[in-house]
Design an enzyme around this catalytic site. Sequence first.
Site, short mmCIF file in Angstrom:
data_model
loop_
_atom_site.label_atom_id
_atom_site.label_comp_id
_atom_site.label_asym_id
_atom_site.label_seq_id
_atom_site.Cartn_x
_atom_site.Cartn_y
_atom_site.Cartn_z
N HIS A 93 60.21 54.83 74.96
CA HIS A 93 60.16 55.68 73.77
C HIS A 93 61.49 56.39 73.54
O HIS A 93 61.86 56.65 72.41
CB HIS A 93 58.99 56.67 73.85
CG HIS A 93 57.68 56.01 73.53
ND1 HIS A 93 56.81 55.57 74.51
CD2 HIS A 93 57.13 55.62 72.36
CE1 HIS A 93 55.77 54.99 73.94
NE2 HIS A 93 55.93 55.01 72.63
N CYS A 115 54.56 44.93 64.06
CA CYS A 115 55.37 46.14 63.97
C CYS A 115 55.99 46.55 65.31
O CYS A 115 56.55 47.63 65.43
CB CYS A 115 54.57 47.29 63.37
SG CYS A 115 53.14 47.74 64.35
C1 PEP Z 1 53.78 48.58 69.92
O1 PEP Z 1 53.15 48.80 70.95
O2 PEP Z 1 54.32 47.46 69.64
C2 PEP Z 1 53.97 49.66 68.92
C3 PEP Z 1 54.49 49.42 67.74
O3 PEP Z 1 53.59 50.91 69.29
P1 PEP Z 1 54.48 51.92 70.20
O4 PEP Z 1 55.83 51.30 70.40
O5 PEP Z 1 54.50 53.21 69.47
O6 PEP Z 1 53.67 51.98 71.45
#
Ligand code: PEP
Length: 584
Positions: free
Chosen positions: A201, A515
């Site tokens: 993140h 996404c």
């Molecule tokens: C994913 O897991 O691909 C996603 C878009 O969510 P995050 O990166 O916020 O976990």
Amino acid sequence: MPQTLARRRVLEGQRAAPGMVLGRVRLQLAQRHHVDDSPLPASETEQELARLDAALAHARGELTELRQRLHGELAHEAKPFLDTHALILDDPELRAGLIDLIRKGRYRADAALVAQRDRLIELFRRMDDPYLRAREDDLSHVIARVLDALQPVVANREERRMAARLGEILVTENPSPAELASLAERGLRGVVATAGSIYSHAAILARSLHLPMLCGVAEADGAFMDGDLLLLDGDGGAAIAHPTARDLSMLRQWQRSQAARSRRTPVPAKPARTRDGEDVFLYANAELPGEIAEARAMGALGVGLYRTELLYLRQKSLPGEDEQYAALRELMIALDGAPATLRTLDLGADKAIGTGLEMQPEANPALGVRGVRHALRYPEILRVQLRAMLRAATLGPLRILLPMVTLPEEVAAVREHAHACLQQLHAEGVAAPPELPPIGAMVEVPAAALGARALLRECDFLAIGTNDLTQYVLAADRNLGALDGLYDPRHPALLRLIAFVSNMARRSGKPLSVCGEIAGDSSALPLLLALGIRELSMLPARIPAARAVVEASDCARLHIVVPRLLRASSRAEIEALLCMLQQP
Ligand code: PEP
Ligand code: MG
């Protein structure tokens, strides 16, 4: 003595966030303090204890001052982090342990701090408690702050620590997202992390903040010195200490190309069209106001993923309905009629610390109560969020997306809550749409992918989150740089799952998007197009390159390789097929 020119040194790392910057190195590595290991003479014990107390008090003062000074939207991100540090500093057991080491062990104050830190970290690790493991970094940061205070007097250390970030490149182990947000606000130019992964993140936030970042640069620990001039090339994956005139001319060239890009007229928001006339819909993953504006300028058709976590990470208490509505209203106004996909809260026990969310520590937070599981366990929190989203639905087209869905029943249960909220809003006379907006699920759990047919019966749309799907399919933690070879969204197993979900969505006639980070990786885009994906959501800055790939592609031609893609048994075979597809 003749002055010797410092030697150019290049270290390579993984490209966590693009861009090129020049700055001075700011080391934030554990070993930057000199520690005196020699035994303390008994006669100096009281003096050493006084030194320690003065350093603890100084560190406490610095934290208070810093907390008062921080302001602005991004600064909120740093506050929970600072509060945790203050708590650690005030822990009586920490002080008692240090006093013991000084009195009985004859440690000097700095050596006692390092020994106590290492002892506690060892203890945390043995307990195998994720909450304590997450505290490791905090403890190291606090001890570093006290060690700073013990070092020879430097006027206003906090000034040196934070304000000096202006124009600096942080060289650190593994920064937290909150730390990055606050430092970016203070003028930090870039980040070189010795550990971490491009899927963490922190890396995702660095990309949002336009902060060039490399991770996994293990040799940076020892190779760079505080104050070294560093050219950080986030595009090329290199950090160059003591750059030459030639390196700097590369930087100037890059800056010119960026200036030319920003002078380009905004791209109109329309689908990208392949050579054989297929429309591909490009959306942005965006939360911050600057990102929304950038998304529009890049020709995004709307926001394909709005992660609501930021609203919660910014503060220590849960955001209320009005506060959430205010943030969503700002988004919908900025989108000016373009659609938004709002994801309900996706926090696990590891990230919820300091947010005011009730979460029990878990041994495996990635497999625990997160996303929709948390929402259904604490419906009162979900309902606040749903009410804010339903109110925002009067301002423009939006969809509600649920994270970490495993079973169709979870979607059905949220739908019931949403119905109840809508009825409530109508009864209260609060502006809300007549019907529920579309409700969909993230496909991040292998069971959700394999159960796509049943899931689609409950959902109005699906969005594949390859970041998490990859970690769950390959059993490889997305935050662990050491597993980068294994953590691979282009693994044949992932592609088969994407193909399966894509097929199911096409048959049901319901929209499907991708996404995860792979959506913005233009070199992987032909794979997704071949597998039938026509809707993608990515970092705004990636949209122009994605559009160019789409416009150069021929879906009919891509389709021919699908059987071979699905039979591929190795990453090498996938790469060979990609090369073939990219040949003119
Ligand atoms: C994913 O897991 O691909 C996603 C878009 O969510 P995050 O990166 O916020 O976990
Ligand atoms: Mg996810």
